[in-house]
Design a protein around this motif. Structure first.
Motif, mmCIF file in Angstrom:
data_model
loop_
_atom_site.group_PDB
_atom_site.id
_atom_site.type_symbol
_atom_site.label_atom_id
_atom_site.label_comp_id
_atom_site.label_asym_id
_atom_site.label_seq_id
_atom_site.Cartn_x
_atom_site.Cartn_y
_atom_site.Cartn_z
ATOM 1 N N VAL A 20 0.840 -1.203 0.000
ATOM 2 C CA VAL A 20 0.000 0.000 0.000
ATOM 3 C C VAL A 20 0.874 1.252 0.000
ATOM 4 C CG1 VAL A 20 -1.649 1.345 1.352
ATOM 5 C CG2 VAL A 20 -1.969 -1.115 1.104
ATOM 6 N N PHE A 21 1.941 1.245 0.807
ATOM 7 C CA PHE A 21 2.820 2.414 0.917
ATOM 8 C C PHE A 21 3.400 2.785 -0.441
ATOM 9 C CE2 PHE A 21 7.068 4.221 1.464
ATOM 10 C CZ PHE A 21 6.811 5.290 2.311
ATOM 11 N N PHE A 22 3.918 1.812 -1.160
ATOM 12 C CA PHE A 22 4.547 2.122 -2.446
ATOM 13 C C PHE A 22 3.520 2.362 -3.545
ATOM 14 C CE2 PHE A 22 8.208 0.120 -0.317
ATOM 15 C CZ PHE A 22 9.155 1.095 -0.572
ATOM 16 N N TRP A 52 1.410 23.383 7.559
ATOM 17 C CA TRP A 52 2.867 23.303 7.475
ATOM 18 C C TRP A 52 3.434 22.177 8.327
ATOM 19 C CZ3 TRP A 52 6.843 25.708 10.911
ATOM 20 C CH2 TRP A 52 8.116 25.713 10.327
ATOM 21 N N ARG A 53 2.977 22.098 9.588
ATOM 22 C CA ARG A 53 3.501 21.107 10.523
ATOM 23 C C ARG A 53 2.579 19.915 10.738
ATOM 24 N NH1 ARG A 53 8.838 20.922 11.070
ATOM 25 N NH2 ARG A 53 9.748 22.751 12.075
ATOM 26 N N GLY A 54 1.308 20.058 10.368
ATOM 27 C CA GLY A 54 0.378 18.953 10.560
ATOM 28 C C GLY A 54 -0.202 18.863 11.960
ATOM 29 N N TRP A 145 -5.059 16.971 2.564
ATOM 30 C CA TRP A 145 -4.307 15.740 2.818
ATOM 31 C C TRP A 145 -5.277 14.573 2.882
ATOM 32 C CZ3 TRP A 145 -4.699 19.637 6.551
ATOM 33 C CH2 TRP A 145 -5.552 19.336 7.611
ATOM 34 N N ASN A 146 -4.737 13.396 2.680
ATOM 35 C CA ASN A 146 -5.548 12.175 2.712
ATOM 36 C C ASN A 146 -4.878 11.195 3.655
ATOM 37 O OD1 ASN A 146 -7.092 9.893 2.241
ATOM 38 N ND2 ASN A 146 -7.204 10.222 0.033
ATOM 39 N N SER A 147 -5.578 10.801 4.696
ATOM 40 C CA SER A 147 -5.011 9.879 5.685
ATOM 41 C C SER A 147 -5.081 8.426 5.244
ATOM 42 C CB SER A 147 -5.735 10.038 7.027
ATOM 43 O OG SER A 147 -7.105 9.695 6.881
ATOM 44 N N HIS A 148 -5.872 8.131 4.186
ATOM 45 C CA HIS A 148 -6.057 6.757 3.703
ATOM 46 C C HIS A 148 -6.446 5.818 4.845
ATOM 47 C CE1 HIS A 148 -3.382 8.504 0.511
ATOM 48 N NE2 HIS A 148 -4.317 7.942 -0.227
ATOM 49 N N ARG A 265 -0.148 8.719 5.263
ATOM 50 C CA ARG A 265 -0.697 10.058 5.039
ATOM 51 C C ARG A 265 -0.017 10.719 3.846
ATOM 52 N NH1 ARG A 265 0.148 15.422 6.338
ATOM 53 N NH2 ARG A 265 -1.645 16.601 7.126
ATOM 54 N N ARG A 266 -0.808 11.318 2.957
ATOM 55 C CA ARG A 266 -0.275 11.987 1.774
ATOM 56 C C ARG A 266 -0.966 13.338 1.583
ATOM 57 N NH1 ARG A 266 2.512 8.256 2.386
ATOM 58 N NH2 ARG A 266 3.384 6.769 0.876
#
Length: 334
Positions: A20-22, A52-54, A145-148, A265-266
């Protein structure tokens, strides 16, 4: 066959998360930052820091209070380690043209409807930061952002099924109750452990930079101790009926689900664009407004709140007034 399953279950979960990560792709290297002369339009200092920092933390609280002072909505007066906050507006909240999180902070400060209140950073900053983060996350949703979380949910479900199978391999009189207990444990650690990891990230960063107070380190140790307590309880409950290998396999899957959350997270394309803008604005604050900010950094000067100073706090502009105000308001965030 049993030993193969004991080793294979955590390895299969690890392989799943690696795939999933890749498949999601790694974060690409950002292009060179172009200076930006203004913060992103429509974003408050606290929201800029979250992008910026999340996180929203004590420095976010300092940035919000500085912005409220800049708008002449409140005034601050230091008294020992606490602050007297005076209200300088008369209309009821929510105030128009004010970011929602700042309206919520005003309600947090003046819940008693008095004209002034006492703010104790050591006791209230974390609660105020949680309020800010809750509002910002609700407003921003998954746009930047998407936490998936769906992938993690599949991993948690698979872990629960594998854990139940492991318990059934070593059937005991308490298997049914233990199965429920372990299922709740895996799901709870994935949920609340993820929240704890998010809270620990800024603390770990500040410890590495040598800017974290003893009080915050103590809180971090308490949080880690609370999580460790649940592992001890599970090990104690299962230890009488199941082997240490089974318990270790269950713990390994639990930790994999926990570690996977920040790794999956992306940022979305819009989130990446905003981060580039924020980095450019931070570069501008450091390179262009350095002299002005440094002059305001002198302790003998009256604390001012004009211009981009709330953003300087949120973006950790070093050698500048951002550090000074953060230390003045909250010694633990400097």
């Amino acid at each position: 066959m049993t030993n193969v399953f004991l080793v294979g279950a955590p390895l299969l979960l690890l392989a799943y998360y690696v795939i999933v990560f890749f498949s999601l792709g790694t974060e690409s290297t950002p292009p060179p930052v172009a200076p930006q002369y203004e913060p992103p339009s429509g974003f408050s200092p606290a929201s800029v820091r979250l992008l910026w920092r999340g996180v929203a933390d004590a420095r976010s609280v300092a940035a919000v209070l500085a912005d409220l002072c800049a708008r002449r909505l409140i005034s601050l007066e230091k008294k020992s380690s606490k602050y007297t906050v005076k209200r300088m507006y008369s209309q009821p909240t929510p105030l128009p043209d004010l970011p929602r999180e700042e309206n919520v902070v005003l309600d947090f400060l003046f819940a008693n409807f008095y004209q002034e209140t006492v703010f104790d950073p050591s006791r209230q900053s974390q609660g105020c930061a949680s309020v800010i983060q809750g509002v910002l996350l609700k407003n921003m949703g998954s746009r930047y952002w998407n936490s998936h979380a769906g992938y993690v949910a599949i991993g948690v479900l698979g872990s629960c099924i594998a854990a139940l199978a492991l318990l059934l391999l070593r059937s005991s009189p308490h298997t049914a109750m233990d199965s429920i207990f372990v299922t709740v444990f895996i799901a709870a650690i994935a949920l609340f452990g993820g929240i704890a990891l998010q809270a620990l990230q800024p603390l770990v960063r500040d410890i590495r930079q040598g800017t974290c107070s003893f009080g915050r380190i103590f809180l971090m140790l308490l949080l880690l101790g609370f999580l460790a307590m649940w592992f001890v309880l599970v090990a104690t409950r299962l230890g009488a009926d199941y082997s240490s290998i089974i318990i270790s396999a269950i713990f390994a899957m639990t930790l994999l689900n926990l570690i996977a959350q920040p790794l999956l997270r992306r940022d979305t394309e819009e989130g990446k664009r905003l981060k580039r803008h924020i980095e450019g604005f931070r570069a501008f604050l450091i390179a262009v407004e350095q002299d002005q900010l440094d002059r305001m950094n002198r302790p003998k000067n009256e604390i001012g709140y004009a211009g981009h100073l709330p953003y300087a706090i949120a973006l950790e502009v070093k050698e500048a007034w951002g550090d000074h105000l953060a230390n003045e308001l909250f010694p633990s965030v400097g």
